[in-house]
Design an enzyme around this catalytic site. Structure first.
Site, PDB file in Angstrom:
ATOM      1  N   HIS A  61       0.851  -1.190   0.000  1.00 46.31           N
ATOM      2  CA  HIS A  61       0.000   0.000   0.000  1.00 46.31           C
ATOM      3  C   HIS A  61       0.888   1.242   0.000  1.00 46.31           C
ATOM      4  CE1 HIS A  61       0.943  -0.455   4.240  1.00 46.31           C
ATOM      5  NE2 HIS A  61       0.351   0.680   4.550  1.00 46.31           N
ATOM      6  N   ASP A  65       5.788   4.737   5.226  1.00 43.84           N
ATOM      7  CA  ASP A  65       6.721   3.801   5.871  1.00 43.84           C
ATOM      8  C   ASP A  65       6.935   2.534   5.038  1.00 43.84           C
ATOM      9  OD1 ASP A  65       3.998   3.245   6.626  1.00 43.84           O
ATOM     10  OD2 ASP A  65       4.674   1.955   8.247  1.00 43.84           O
ATOM     11  N   HIS A 141      -7.134  -1.872   4.927  1.00 45.03           N
ATOM     12  CA  HIS A 141      -6.314  -0.978   5.748  1.00 45.03           C
ATOM     13  C   HIS A 141      -6.847   0.443   5.547  1.00 45.03           C
ATOM     14  CE1 HIS A 141      -2.862   0.408   7.917  1.00 45.03           C
ATOM     15  NE2 HIS A 141      -2.191   0.842   6.872  1.00 45.03           N
ATOM     16  N   ASP A 212       0.089  -4.147   6.128  1.00 41.70           N
ATOM     17  CA  ASP A 212      -0.802  -3.509   7.099  1.00 41.70           C
ATOM     18  C   ASP A 212      -2.245  -3.905   6.813  1.00 41.70           C
ATOM     19  OD1 ASP A 212       1.591  -2.335   7.607  1.00 41.70           O
ATOM     20  OD2 ASP A 212       0.879  -0.267   7.546  1.00 41.70           O
TER      21      ASP A 212
END
Ligand SMILES: [Zn+2]
Ligand SMILES: [Zn+2]
Length: 310
Positions: A61, A65, A141, A212
């Site tokens: 995604h 980070d 997410h 995530d």
């Protein structure tokens, strides 16, 4: 057999001991970089993996980070010109952000000799190699178009050397042809079919990587019976409210998924600086015993029913 090397295992910001999210999945000569948080280049160097054949980048995604390191990596690749092409695979929104980073910041109007290709996915097959496939599936997410990746070895029938000896099959191309499912004619004129020398079909290794995600209910089907599941565990159950608010999992949720979906081995990653890994391990272990918390530079071999740290 797959191998996975964790290059970065921290959530949202790096810590002294953990770099930002990135990992490499390997199968024979094939390599896939999944995500590349800031600092990934140096982690690759420290890991000893080197940059060779790191020409396929899978993006879970578009959060920073997970993608900022792609800028640095491509800047180096373009300067060294050691690769002809690089393919970056991900959802639409994530790739738009990566494209902005690469073309707006790194290249700024320059056209490199390296062919940088962006491939937008919406779930389904991504790569079909001789011995394995890679496919993507949607995860839930905080951003649109988030994906997990499934690495699945193809089922195959093992070659039985004793049977080949009994049939007096000489060394040569015939054995490989039989393994490939072809009927062969030996030099002495006899015909041998694959059924005569191949054993029962054996399922291949299944490795699932989930970046995530805030929910697990939608993941049961895809992770079912996985040999190894790699998944985030950003929070502890005591902060379940935060996990929910930010679209992440607790170690308990990840472990429950692994247990109830018949997973063999579980590796937790995307670890928050707020906890010690022992706390996550204990929470998960109470539910599912075959669990590891990944550290930077951990390297695992994933086989059918087996996970080995190497
Ligand atoms: Zn993240
Ligand atoms: Zn995220």
């Amino acid at each position: 057999m797959f191998e996975i090397v964790f290059l970065g295992t921290s959530a949202s910001a790096p810590s002294v001991h953990r770099g930002l999210t990135s990992q490499v999945v390997m199968h024979a000569e094939h390599r896939f970089l999944i995500d590349a948080g800031e600092g990934t280049q140096r982690q690759i160097l420290k890991s000893g993996l080197g940059f060779k054949r790191l020409d396929r980048i899978l993006v879970t995604h578009g959060h920073l980070d997970h993608i900022l390191g792609i800028g640095g990596l491509l800047s180096t690749f373009v300067r060294w010109e050691t690769m002809d092409e690089i393919e970056i695979v991900g959802g639409k929104a994530a790739l738009e952000r990566v494209r902005d980073l690469v073309f707006g910041v790194v290249l700024r109007g320059k056209y490199p000799d390296v062919d940088i290709r962006f491939r937008t996915i919406e779930g389904g097959p991504v790569y079909d190699e001789k011995d394995f496939t890679v496919s993507a599936f949607p995860v839930n997410h905080r951003a649109p178009g988030c994906y997990g990746f499934l690495f699945q070895e193809k089922a195959r029938r093992p070659f039985l050397p004793q049977k080949a000896e009994l049939l007096d099959i000489p060394p040569g191309p015939w054995r490989q042809d039989l393994v490939d499912g072809k009927v062969v004619t030996l030099p002495d004129g006899r015909e041998v079919t694959p059924d005569q020398v191949l054993g029962e079909e054996k399922l291949g290794t299944k490795l699932v990587h989930v970046g995530d995600t805030g929910t697990v209910d939608d993941l049961y089907e895809v992770v079912r019976d996985a040999d190894t599941l790699i998944i985030e565990a950003t929070y502890l159950e005591s902060e379940q409210d935060l996990a929910q608010r930010f679209g992440h999992l607790t170690a308990f949720q990840a472990a429950t998924l692994a247990r109830d979906a018949g997973v063999e081995h579980l590796i937790l990653t995307h670890i928050s600086r707020r906890y010690h890994e022992q706390e996550l391990l204990e929470e998960a272990r109470a539910v599912f015993p075959r669990v590891e918390v990944a550290r930077d530079f951990d390297r695992f071999r994933v086989k059918r029913g087996e996970l080995k740290k190497v």
